[in-house]
Structures are given as C-alpha cells and as structure tokens.
Design a protein around this motif. Structure first.
Motif, PDB file in Angstrom:
ATOM      1  N   TYR A 102       0.787  -1.283   0.016  1.00  0.00           N
ATOM      2  CA  TYR A 102      -0.011  -0.037  -0.019  1.00  0.00           C
ATOM      3  C   TYR A 102       0.755   1.151  -0.076  1.00  0.00           C
ATOM      4  O   TYR A 102       0.298   2.287   0.292  1.00  0.00           O
ATOM      5  CB  TYR A 102      -1.062  -0.010   1.334  1.00  0.00           C
ATOM      6  N   LEU A 109      -3.204   8.954   0.812  1.00  0.00           N
ATOM      7  CA  LEU A 109      -3.488   7.910   1.906  1.00  0.00           C
ATOM      8  C   LEU A 109      -4.109   8.803   2.957  1.00  0.00           C
ATOM      9  O   LEU A 109      -3.917  10.022   3.236  1.00  0.00           O
ATOM     10  CB  LEU A 109      -1.649   7.581   2.218  1.00  0.00           C
ATOM     11  N   SER A 110      -4.680   7.974   3.693  1.00  0.00           N
ATOM     12  CA  SER A 110      -5.320   8.649   5.104  1.00  0.00           C
ATOM     13  C   SER A 110      -4.222   8.892   6.068  1.00  0.00           C
ATOM     14  O   SER A 110      -3.078   8.389   6.028  1.00  0.00           O
ATOM     15  CB  SER A 110      -6.320   7.624   5.673  1.00  0.00           C
ATOM     16  N   LYS A 113      -3.210   5.734   7.797  1.00  0.00           N
ATOM     17  CA  LYS A 113      -2.258   4.807   6.834  1.00  0.00           C
ATOM     18  C   LYS A 113      -0.928   5.366   6.673  1.00  0.00           C
ATOM     19  O   LYS A 113       0.198   4.582   6.752  1.00  0.00           O
ATOM     20  CB  LYS A 113      -2.938   4.723   5.422  1.00  0.00           C
ATOM     21  N   ARG A 114      -0.719   6.591   6.767  1.00  0.00           N
ATOM     22  CA  ARG A 114       0.770   7.212   6.449  1.00  0.00           C
ATOM     23  C   ARG A 114       1.357   7.003   7.475  1.00  0.00           C
ATOM     24  O   ARG A 114       2.615   6.617   7.770  1.00  0.00           O
ATOM     25  CB  ARG A 114       0.689   8.888   6.368  1.00  0.00           C
ATOM     26  N   GLN A 116       1.222   4.789   9.916  1.00  0.00           N
ATOM     27  CA  GLN A 116       1.516   2.861   9.722  1.00  0.00           C
ATOM     28  C   GLN A 116       2.609   2.840   8.713  1.00  0.00           C
ATOM     29  O   GLN A 116       3.516   2.125   8.948  1.00  0.00           O
ATOM     30  CB  GLN A 116       0.242   2.186   9.372  1.00  0.00           C
TER      31      GLN A 116
END
Length: 252
Positions: A102, A109-110, A113-114, A116
């Motif tokens: 991803y 990206l959210s 998510k960034r 992570q």
C-alpha cells in the motif's frame, strides 16, 4: 469431532498467507455457511493482495531501470504551499527486495495509513534522511530554493551516498549525484512514494506540536495551509513566528 466455525476462523487468522491454500483444501468439503464464507473472505483477500503486488511491481519500474546501482534514493517534499511552517524533504533508500504493501503518494493515503507506513519504512529502509527549511529561510531565499536546500540536507542526512536520485519532478542544483526527475513520481516510484510519506508525516507531526505552543490558529487541523479558518485567525490574532511573511502579506 469437527472444529467449530469460530475455531476454523481463528485458524485462518493465525495462518501465514502462504498457508491459506492448504486451509482452503482442508475445509473445502465443509458445507457450513460460516466456513464457506471464511474461505471466500480469504480468497478475496488473496486476490486483493495479488493486485496490490502487481501495482507495486509497476511502481518499481524506475528502480528496475537502475538495478545495477547499489543505493537508489527517492526524494520528495511536503509543505511547499502552506502559509506557515517549514518545507520538509524526505530521502529514502529501500532494499531491492523490499515489500511495503500500500505504499503510495502520501496525498492518496489517510493520516492513519501514512503513520503506519512511516513506521514500516523506518524499519525496512536502508537509510532515511530528512531536511527542513524554516519559514524565515523560505522568506529569505524563496520557496523553490528553500525546497532545494531541504532536499540537499535530506540527502546528506542519509549517512550513505546514493548512486542515483529519483526525484519528484525536480532537478536539485548543487548535487553531483546523477538525478532522474519524474513527473508525479510519488505515484510512480516506490522510493519517491516512501520519501513523500516520510516528509509528510514528519511535517504533520511538527505542525501538531506547533498547535500546542501556538493555539488559536488550527495548525493541527490544516497543517498551515491557507484554509478559511487559518486566514481568519491570521487577521484576528496576527502572524506567528512560523508564518511565512512572503506568503501572508495579502492577509495582514
């Protein structure tokens, strides 16, 4: 005695991806709806992962072109447009066999998510460098030159010398390392995408810290960009030390 559906679900959850096919065969004759749905869920997940790996393979095409190079470095920046805060550059060298699912342009990206992916990049990268140029420096030499300065710092901070730089759209002056500018590179190169995430997360975290010491401007929310709320706060409260004077001259 056959296993319960809950036990079979747990077996799938605890299994490695490579073991899923064995479990499909093991439970293929089980006619219970819950078991069939569990198998279908993991088959869909497997297909989703196949598509994601195919997308990442496409994003490695630039890295593949330079696979004779030991250290391929992606470069990107965050924060060229805001009214406040620094411009931040990221430089990332990933191992050739590195898989970070991803990975993408940070803007796609959210925030969760960034964060992570930031941790995964930091764990798996050969080297990561970050450079910044302050608001005062931006006002002094202009945003483009400040961006170049931050990028040069990021490369220096890697601690190893790259063999080639894959840059998001720009060619950085005063760098002797071979450079490859790639338009929209953060969506086309895994190395540049990784650099974009490092730069974006680093800058966002900094702006959230500024919110604590400079309340009332909404830095944690808009990260220094020119939102209506931000412009109104500048007009009401005046500029702060982290505002770019050359960017806000029409608002004060």
């Amino acid at each position: 005695m056959s296993k319960s559906i809950a036990q079979i679900r747990a077996e799938f959850e605890n299994a490695q991806e490579a073991e899923w096919k064995v479990l499909y065969e093991k439970y293929s004759s089980d006619d219970r709806t819950g078991v069939k749905n569990t198998i279908l869920k993991y088959q869909k997940k497997e297909e989703s992962l196949r598509k994601e790996r195919s997308r990442l393979d496409e994003m490695r095409k630039y890295e593949t072109q330079y696979n004779d190079c030991r250290f391929i470095c992606g470069i990107d920046e965050a924060g060229r447009g805001p009214l406040a805060g620094p411009v931040v550059a990221g430089a990332v060298i990933l191992p050739a066999d590195c898989e970070i699912l991803y990975l993408n342009d940070s803007k796609k990206l959210s925030a969760a998510k960034r964060e992570q992916l930031y941790d995964e990049i930091m764990e798996k990268a050969i080297a990561v460098g970050v450079g910044m140029a302050s608001p005062a420096r931006i006002d002094e030499i202009n945003i483009l030159q400040a961006t170049y300065e931050a990028m040069r710092t990021a490369v220096f901070e890697l601690g190893v010398k790259p063999d080639v730089l894959l840059n998001d759209a720009v060619t950085i002056p005063e760098i002797t390392i071979p450079q490859v500018p790639i338009i929209k590179g953060d969506a086309k190169s895994v190395s540049i995408a990784a650099a974009s995430i490092i730069a974006k997360v680093t800058r966002d975290r900094l702006m959230m810290q500024y919110e604590e010491v400079l309340p009332g401007y909404g830095f944690a929310k808009h990260k220094g960009y020119g939102s209506k709320e931000h412009i109104e706060a500048i007009r009401k409260l005046g500029p702060t030390p982290i505002h770019r004077r050359t960017f806000i001259k029409n608002f004060i």
